[in-house]
Write a protein that holds these residues in place. Structure first.
Motif, PDB file in Angstrom:
ATOM      1  N   ILE A   1      27.999 -82.483  67.293  1.00  0.00           N
ATOM      2  CA  ILE A   1      29.705 -81.764  66.430  1.00  0.00           C
ATOM      3  C   ILE A   1      30.530 -82.140  67.467  1.00  0.00           C
ATOM      4  CG2 ILE A   1      30.441 -79.901  65.710  1.00  0.00           C
ATOM      5  CD1 ILE A   1      27.835 -79.525  64.065  1.00  0.00           C
ATOM      6  N   ALA A   2      29.728 -81.843  68.756  1.00  0.00           N
ATOM      7  CA  ALA A   2      30.698 -81.995  70.016  1.00  0.00           C
ATOM      8  C   ALA A   2      31.382 -83.525  70.151  1.00  0.00           C
ATOM      9  CB  ALA A   2      30.333 -80.908  71.220  1.00  0.00           C
ATOM     10  N   SER A   3      30.922 -83.858  70.303  1.00  0.00           N
ATOM     11  CA  SER A   3      31.200 -85.703  70.579  1.00  0.00           C
ATOM     12  C   SER A   3      31.959 -85.423  69.190  1.00  0.00           C
ATOM     13  CB  SER A   3      29.855 -86.255  70.911  1.00  0.00           C
ATOM     14  OG  SER A   3      29.148 -86.175  69.828  1.00  0.00           O
TER      15      SER A   3
ATOM     16  N   ALA B   1      30.262 -73.846  60.132  1.00  0.00           N
ATOM     17  CA  ALA B   1      30.664 -73.192  61.410  1.00  0.00           C
ATOM     18  C   ALA B   1      31.143 -74.192  62.634  1.00  0.00           C
ATOM     19  CB  ALA B   1      29.595 -71.920  61.785  1.00  0.00           C
ATOM     20  N   GLU B   2      30.744 -74.822  63.003  1.00  0.00           N
ATOM     21  CA  GLU B   2      31.531 -75.602  63.741  1.00  0.00           C
ATOM     22  C   GLU B   2      31.909 -76.877  63.919  1.00  0.00           C
ATOM     23  OE1 GLU B   2      29.693 -75.692  67.509  1.00  0.00           O
ATOM     24  OE2 GLU B   2      28.831 -73.717  67.034  1.00  0.00           O
ATOM     25  N   MET B   3      31.820 -77.444  62.938  1.00  0.00           N
ATOM     26  CA  MET B   3      33.026 -78.593  62.639  1.00  0.00           C
ATOM     27  C   MET B   3      33.789 -78.971  62.005  1.00  0.00           C
ATOM     28  SD  MET B   3      30.858 -81.704  60.777  1.00  0.00           S
ATOM     29  CE  MET B   3      31.975 -83.696  60.141  1.00  0.00           C
ATOM     30  N   GLN B   4      34.907 -79.121  61.755  1.00  0.00           N
ATOM     31  CA  GLN B   4      35.518 -79.040  61.384  1.00  0.00           C
ATOM     32  C   GLN B   4      36.155 -80.694  60.291  1.00  0.00           C
ATOM     33  OE1 GLN B   4      39.002 -77.727  61.367  1.00  0.00           O
ATOM     34  NE2 GLN B   4      39.833 -78.411  59.414  1.00  0.00           N
ATOM     35  N   VAL B   5      35.857 -80.405  58.848  1.00  0.00           N
ATOM     36  CA  VAL B   5      35.823 -80.742  58.475  1.00  0.00           C
ATOM     37  C   VAL B   5      36.745 -81.613  57.017  1.00  0.00           C
ATOM     38  CG1 VAL B   5      33.908 -81.951  55.453  1.00  0.00           C
ATOM     39  CG2 VAL B   5      33.374 -80.448  57.754  1.00  0.00           C
ATOM     40  N   GLU B   6      36.995 -83.287  57.109  1.00  0.00           N
ATOM     41  CA  GLU B   6      38.257 -83.457  56.714  1.00  0.00           C
ATOM     42  C   GLU B   6      37.969 -83.564  54.923  1.00  0.00           C
ATOM     43  OE1 GLU B   6      42.123 -85.766  58.339  1.00  0.00           O
ATOM     44  OE2 GLU B   6      39.990 -87.646  57.308  1.00  0.00           O
TER      45      GLU B   6
ATOM     46  N   THR C   1      28.094 -69.051  68.500  1.00  0.00           N
ATOM     47  CA  THR C   1      28.822 -69.936  67.172  1.00  0.00           C
ATOM     48  C   THR C   1      27.032 -69.294  66.539  1.00  0.00           C
ATOM     49  OG1 THR C   1      28.479 -71.167  67.955  1.00  0.00           O
ATOM     50  CG2 THR C   1      30.652 -70.813  67.767  1.00  0.00           C
ATOM     51  N   PRO C   2      26.418 -69.428  65.525  1.00  0.00           N
ATOM     52  CA  PRO C   2      24.969 -69.676  64.854  1.00  0.00           C
ATOM     53  C   PRO C   2      25.004 -71.141  64.924  1.00  0.00           C
ATOM     54  CG  PRO C   2      26.900 -69.901  62.822  1.00  0.00           C
ATOM     55  CD  PRO C   2      27.254 -69.780  64.243  1.00  0.00           C
ATOM     56  N   LEU C   3      24.406 -72.130  65.946  1.00  0.00           N
ATOM     57  CA  LEU C   3      24.412 -73.255  66.009  1.00  0.00           C
ATOM     58  C   LEU C   3      23.323 -73.426  67.354  1.00  0.00           C
ATOM     59  CD1 LEU C   3      23.258 -76.150  64.906  1.00  0.00           C
ATOM     60  CD2 LEU C   3      25.516 -77.046  65.743  1.00  0.00           C
ATOM     61  N   LEU C   4      21.884 -72.833  66.855  1.00  0.00           N
ATOM     62  CA  LEU C   4      21.765 -73.367  68.606  1.00  0.00           C
ATOM     63  C   LEU C   4      21.214 -74.530  68.895  1.00  0.00           C
ATOM     64  CD1 LEU C   4      19.679 -69.411  67.886  1.00  0.00           C
ATOM     65  CD2 LEU C   4      21.445 -69.950  68.898  1.00  0.00           C
ATOM     66  N   ASN C   5      20.545 -75.848  67.750  1.00  0.00           N
ATOM     67  CA  ASN C   5      19.677 -76.773  68.133  1.00  0.00           C
ATOM     68  C   ASN C   5      21.260 -77.939  68.727  1.00  0.00           C
ATOM     69  OD1 ASN C   5      19.553 -79.060  67.497  1.00  0.00           O
ATOM     70  ND2 ASN C   5      18.127 -78.823  66.326  1.00  0.00           N
ATOM     71  N   ILE C   6      20.346 -77.995  70.011  1.00  0.00           N
ATOM     72  CA  ILE C   6      21.386 -78.635  70.945  1.00  0.00           C
ATOM     73  C   ILE C   6      21.544 -80.053  70.780  1.00  0.00           C
ATOM     74  CG2 ILE C   6      20.787 -79.551  73.437  1.00  0.00           C
ATOM     75  CD1 ILE C   6      19.183 -77.008  74.350  1.00  0.00           C
ATOM     76  N   ALA C   7      20.313 -80.415  70.022  1.00  0.00           N
ATOM     77  CA  ALA C   7      20.645 -81.993  69.646  1.00  0.00           C
ATOM     78  C   ALA C   7      22.391 -81.788  68.386  1.00  0.00           C
ATOM     79  CB  ALA C   7      19.719 -82.914  69.234  1.00  0.00           C
ATOM     80  N   LEU C   8      21.914 -81.070  67.968  1.00  0.00           N
ATOM     81  CA  LEU C   8      22.826 -81.297  67.134  1.00  0.00           C
ATOM     82  C   LEU C   8      24.453 -79.940  67.201  1.00  0.00           C
ATOM     83  CD1 LEU C   8      23.923 -82.172  63.449  1.00  0.00           C
ATOM     84  CD2 LEU C   8      22.731 -78.869  63.347  1.00  0.00           C
TER      85      LEU C   8
ATOM     86  N   HIS D   1      37.973 -87.318  64.994  1.00  0.00           N
ATOM     87  CA  HIS D   1      38.584 -88.069  63.824  1.00  0.00           C
ATOM     88  C   HIS D   1      38.722 -88.859  63.382  1.00  0.00           C
ATOM     89  CE1 HIS D   1      42.690 -88.498  61.501  1.00  0.00           C
ATOM     90  NE2 HIS D   1      41.784 -87.440  60.997  1.00  0.00           N
ATOM     91  N   GLY D   2      37.253 -89.107  62.081  1.00  0.00           N
ATOM     92  CA  GLY D   2      36.903 -90.172  61.177  1.00  0.00           C
ATOM     93  C   GLY D   2      35.698 -90.342  61.600  1.00  0.00           C
ATOM     94  N   ASP D   3      34.748 -89.520  62.202  1.00  0.00           N
ATOM     95  CA  ASP D   3      33.069 -90.117  62.622  1.00  0.00           C
ATOM     96  C   ASP D   3      32.644 -89.339  61.505  1.00  0.00           C
ATOM     97  OD1 ASP D   3      34.092 -91.762  64.987  1.00  0.00           O
ATOM     98  OD2 ASP D   3      33.109 -89.228  65.963  1.00  0.00           O
ATOM     99  N   ILE D   4      30.988 -89.805  60.794  1.00  0.00           N
ATOM    100  CA  ILE D   4      30.773 -89.320  59.495  1.00  0.00           C
ATOM    101  C   ILE D   4      28.932 -88.077  60.542  1.00  0.00           C
ATOM    102  CG2 ILE D   4      29.347 -90.104  58.063  1.00  0.00           C
ATOM    103  CD1 ILE D   4      31.527 -92.134  57.173  1.00  0.00           C
ATOM    104  N   LEU D   5      29.093 -87.622  60.224  1.00  0.00           N
ATOM    105  CA  LEU D   5      27.727 -86.723  59.615  1.00  0.00           C
ATOM    106  C   LEU D   5      27.126 -86.419  58.899  1.00  0.00           C
ATOM    107  CD1 LEU D   5      26.151 -85.469  62.308  1.00  0.00           C
ATOM    108  CD2 LEU D   5      27.195 -82.754  61.316  1.00  0.00           C
TER     109      LEU D   5
END
Length: 134
Positions: A15-17, A60-65, A4-11, A20-24
């Motif tokens: 996103i992986a952590s 491209a990485e995150m499911q957004v509600e 996938t396009p996201l290479l930044n380790i911290a980001l 449901h309902g968490d805010i980025l």
């Protein structure tokens, strides 16, 4: 290496952590970051990286509600707003909620992380609320 396009380790880790309902939040260079909220600072210089590029990579990485914007963004109409409107119309951002800029800053206190971009257009900030893929 990731596909996938996201290479930044911290980001990628944040996103992986997300649950449901968490805010980025993805914010411009001037948005304050509350004490205690993780900052992923991608800003290099004015406009680099830009808000839209970071947002598209995150999507491209995150499911957004749903997402939250400041009323002032609608009033000021920064260039990124046209892209946000297109993404919203396509269903990529879920439902939309508008708050005052001050209320958005208050909401930022509950974000899991804030991603600072090099964007220098005022009010170019978004709070993304994580959804689930099932």
């Amino acid at each position: 290496m990731k596909k996938t396009p996201l290479l930044n380790i911290a980001l990628s880790r944040v996103i992986a952590s997300l649950g449901h309902g968490d805010i980025l939040m993805i914010v411009d260079a001037g948005m304050p970051v509350p004490s205690g909220v993780e900052l992923i600072d991608l800003a290099v210089t004015h406009g680099i990286p830009d808000f839209v590029g970071v947002l598209n990579t995150v999507l491209a990485e995150m499911q957004v509600e749903s997402h939250v914007l400041a009323d002032e963004m609608r009033d000021r109409q920064p260039p990124a707003l046209a892209v946000l409107d297109q993404l919203n119309a396509a269903g990529s951002l879920g439902s939309q909620r508008l708050l005052s800029h001050e209320a958005l800053k208050q909401l930022s206190r509950s974000a899991r992380a804030i991603v600072r971009t090099g964007e220098c257009q005022p009010y170019t900030n978004i709070a993304l609320v994580a959804g689930v893929v099932f």
